[in-house]
Design a protein around this motif. Sequence first.
Motif, PDB file in Angstrom:
ATOM      1  N   LYS A   1       0.899  -1.293   0.066  1.00  0.00           N
ATOM      2  CA  LYS A   1       0.034   0.061  -0.057  1.00  0.00           C
ATOM      3  C   LYS A   1       0.896   1.269  -0.081  1.00  0.00           C
ATOM      4  N   ARG A   2       2.242   1.064   0.471  1.00  0.00           N
ATOM      5  CA  ARG A   2       2.937   2.416   0.533  1.00  0.00           C
ATOM      6  C   ARG A   2       4.254   1.827   0.169  1.00  0.00           C
ATOM      7  N   LEU A   3       5.054   2.701  -0.627  1.00  0.00           N
ATOM      8  CA  LEU A   3       6.280   2.587  -1.096  1.00  0.00           C
ATOM      9  C   LEU A   3       7.500   3.447  -0.612  1.00  0.00           C
TER      10      LEU A   3
ATOM     11  N   ALA B   1       3.959   5.639  -9.074  1.00  0.00           N
ATOM     12  CA  ALA B   1       3.552   4.771  -7.905  1.00  0.00           C
ATOM     13  C   ALA B   1       2.265   5.672  -7.446  1.00  0.00           C
TER      14      ALA B   1
ATOM     15  N   TYR C   1      -0.448   4.313  -4.866  1.00  0.00           N
ATOM     16  CA  TYR C   1       0.549   4.059  -3.354  1.00  0.00           C
ATOM     17  C   TYR C   1       0.867   5.097  -2.810  1.00  0.00           C
TER      18      TYR C   1
END
Length: 135
Positions: A75-77, A95, A100
């Motif tokens: 969900k998060r980069l 992204a 994201y």
Amino acid sequence: MPSAQAAGGLRQRQLGQWRQGFEELLRKVARLGCRGQRLAARLRPTRQDLFVLKPRHSVFYQTPLPTLLDALEAKRLILTGIAADSCVLSSATEAHVRGYALWVPGNAVASLTPQRTSRALAYIRESLGGETADA
């Protein structure tokens, strides 16, 4: 959880190593006397780490990364790297478009000049809603 790393395609193209895998490429830049030796040693992945070789600026362009991120239910980069105003920014933009959440640590990216890095980080904060606080 394993980390996913993207090795720079530009460097790979410069070395002409398109038939080599990541480990072979890493060995080449980690050799004694190579400018990337210290960095390569610090970034060497462990057995549980996943990696993606990228052929162009964005880590999403013609790579299996979207499939990998889906499988990991990411969900998060966290994006780091060289060329904050090119490769990192391109990857951050894609992204963001893919939904994201982003963290681009300001002390984990670089560009040709500090001004270019500052502009890229400002864009990531202001236009992409990403975090840019230092790691």
